[in-house]
Design a protein around this motif. Structure first.
Motif, PDB file in Angstrom:
ATOM      1  N   TYR A 195       0.828  -1.208   0.000  1.00  0.00           N
ATOM      2  CA  TYR A 195       0.000   0.000   0.000  1.00  0.00           C
ATOM      3  C   TYR A 195       0.859   1.254   0.000  1.00  0.00           C
ATOM      4  CZ  TYR A 195      -3.954   3.054   1.184  1.00  0.00           C
ATOM      5  OH  TYR A 195      -4.922   4.033   1.172  1.00  0.00           O
ATOM      6  N   ILE A 196       1.946   1.226   0.764  1.00  0.00           N
ATOM      7  CA  ILE A 196       2.880   2.368   0.756  1.00  0.00           C
ATOM      8  C   ILE A 196       3.412   2.599  -0.649  1.00  0.00           C
ATOM      9  CG2 ILE A 196       5.122   3.202   1.574  1.00  0.00           C
ATOM     10  CD1 ILE A 196       4.539   1.680   4.220  1.00  0.00           C
ATOM     11  N   GLY A 197       3.765   1.509  -1.333  1.00  0.00           N
ATOM     12  CA  GLY A 197       4.267   1.635  -2.698  1.00  0.00           C
ATOM     13  C   GLY A 197       3.253   2.246  -3.639  1.00  0.00           C
ATOM     14  N   LYS A 198       1.988   1.869  -3.504  1.00  0.00           N
ATOM     15  CA  LYS A 198       0.939   2.431  -4.357  1.00  0.00           C
ATOM     16  C   LYS A 198       0.714   3.908  -4.049  1.00  0.00           C
ATOM     17  CE  LYS A 198      -1.599  -1.921  -4.890  1.00  0.00           C
ATOM     18  NZ  LYS A 198      -2.819  -2.666  -4.489  1.00  0.00           N
ATOM     19  N   LEU A 199       0.682   4.257  -2.774  1.00  0.00           N
ATOM     20  CA  LEU A 199       0.436   5.647  -2.376  1.00  0.00           C
ATOM     21  C   LEU A 199       1.533   6.582  -2.869  1.00  0.00           C
ATOM     22  CD1 LEU A 199      -0.711   5.201   1.339  1.00  0.00           C
ATOM     23  CD2 LEU A 199      -2.106   6.162  -0.502  1.00  0.00           C
ATOM     24  N   ILE A 200       2.764   6.149  -2.757  1.00  0.00           N
ATOM     25  CA  ILE A 200       3.895   7.051  -2.980  1.00  0.00           C
ATOM     26  C   ILE A 200       4.527   6.891  -4.352  1.00  0.00           C
ATOM     27  CG2 ILE A 200       6.145   7.762  -2.073  1.00  0.00           C
ATOM     28  CD1 ILE A 200       3.725   8.432  -0.308  1.00  0.00           C
ATOM     29  N   VAL A 201       4.537   5.687  -4.909  1.00  0.00           N
ATOM     30  CA  VAL A 201       5.338   5.450  -6.105  1.00  0.00           C
ATOM     31  C   VAL A 201       4.502   5.124  -7.345  1.00  0.00           C
ATOM     32  CG1 VAL A 201       7.331   4.223  -7.029  1.00  0.00           C
ATOM     33  CG2 VAL A 201       7.073   4.478  -4.543  1.00  0.00           C
ATOM     34  N   THR A 202       3.775   4.026  -7.315  1.00  0.00           N
ATOM     35  CA  THR A 202       3.163   3.519  -8.537  1.00  0.00           C
ATOM     36  C   THR A 202       1.754   4.021  -8.791  1.00  0.00           C
ATOM     37  OG1 THR A 202       2.284   1.538  -7.431  1.00  0.00           O
ATOM     38  CG2 THR A 202       4.519   1.408  -8.335  1.00  0.00           C
ATOM     39  N   GLY A 203       1.008   4.342  -7.730  1.00  0.00           N
ATOM     40  CA  GLY A 203      -0.397   4.651  -7.899  1.00  0.00           C
ATOM     41  C   GLY A 203      -1.163   3.409  -8.309  1.00  0.00           C
ATOM     42  N   VAL A 204      -2.381   3.592  -8.772  1.00  0.00           N
ATOM     43  CA  VAL A 204      -3.216   2.494  -9.281  1.00  0.00           C
ATOM     44  C   VAL A 204      -3.707   2.901 -10.659  1.00  0.00           C
ATOM     45  CG1 VAL A 204      -5.398   1.254  -8.977  1.00  0.00           C
ATOM     46  CG2 VAL A 204      -3.926   1.661  -7.007  1.00  0.00           C
TER      47      VAL A 204
END
Length: 233
Positions: A195-204
């Motif tokens: 979830y941290i990766g989605k929030l900060i880096v990759t998004g959805v």
């Protein structure tokens, strides 16, 4: 029957070979939050800028986890890890300097360091098995401060509510990850890290308007959209 139709032809030319300094997607000359970026900024330089922004925000977001690993493992380089977390915040502030000036860059870095320090207090409290409720509450004004600062610099592309929402979710994800790791819950640990990766880096990915952009992408796109002529080749 004879009908006469008049067509108005409008030609646009760059003066002295210069590209326009703003976009043109909404008919007013301004690039709005949901608009596509103008084609002339779709360059290798722009792509590298956006990837560098992702790298900086990734290092910052995951440095708290690195600090927890080092502290709980009683590793000799724990103080160095703490200093690196601050350096990662400074690196994000440095991104602003060419566009908003040195004061803005330093102010953002200092605000992010404030969020870092609360996170480190949280890690230390978990290790000592002390209450964390007051520490968690103290995050809120610091998150609001970063959102307000970014919004003042770029009101169109860094909406206060959006930035505050992402950072609030990040703070919660940090808590989830650190608590799960401390209790040995590997499944929840992995979920929080993702979830941290989605929030900060990759998004959805935006599948019919159900996705969202990461903080790093909102950050870099906002700068490009506000200063497109600086990214034209």
């Amino acid at each position: 029957m004879y009908t006469k139709i008049n067509h108005q032809i409008v030609e646009e030319h760059f003066a002295n070979g210069q590209r326009p300094t703003v976009g043109y997607t909404n008919g007013t000359g301004d690039i709005e939050l949901g608009d596509a970026l103008p084609p002339y900024v779709m360059t290798d330089t722009t792509m590298l800028f956006r990837m560098d922004a992702r790298s900086c925000w990734t290092k910052w977001a995951f440095s708290l986890m690195n600090y927890a690993v080092s502290l709980n493992g009683n590793l000799p380089g724990t103080e160095q890890v703490k200093g690196r977390m601050h350096k990662n915040a400074v690196a994000i502030g440095d991104f602003l300097v060419p566009y908003y000036g040195m004061t803005a860059g330093r102010t953002l870095a200092t605000a992010l360091i404030g969020i870092d320090d609360i996170g480190m207090h949280y890690v230390e409290a978990l290790k000592a098995k002390q209450p964390t409720e007051e520490i968690v509450k103290s995050w809120k004004p610091y998150v609001a401060n970063v959102a307000q600062l970014m919004n003042e610099l770029n009101p169109t592309h860094w909406p206060k509510m959006l930035i505050e929402d992402i950072l609030t979710n990040l703070v919660q994800a940090w808590q989830d990850q650190l608590t799960a790791r401390a209790s040995g819950n590997i499944v929840n640990d992995e979920i929080a890290i993702d979830y941290i990766g989605k929030l900060i880096v990759t998004g959805v990915p935006d599948h019919i308007k159900h996705g969202y952009s990461s903080l790093a992408d909102v950050f870099s796109r906002g700068i490009i959209a506000q200063f497109p002529s600086m990214f034209a080749e």
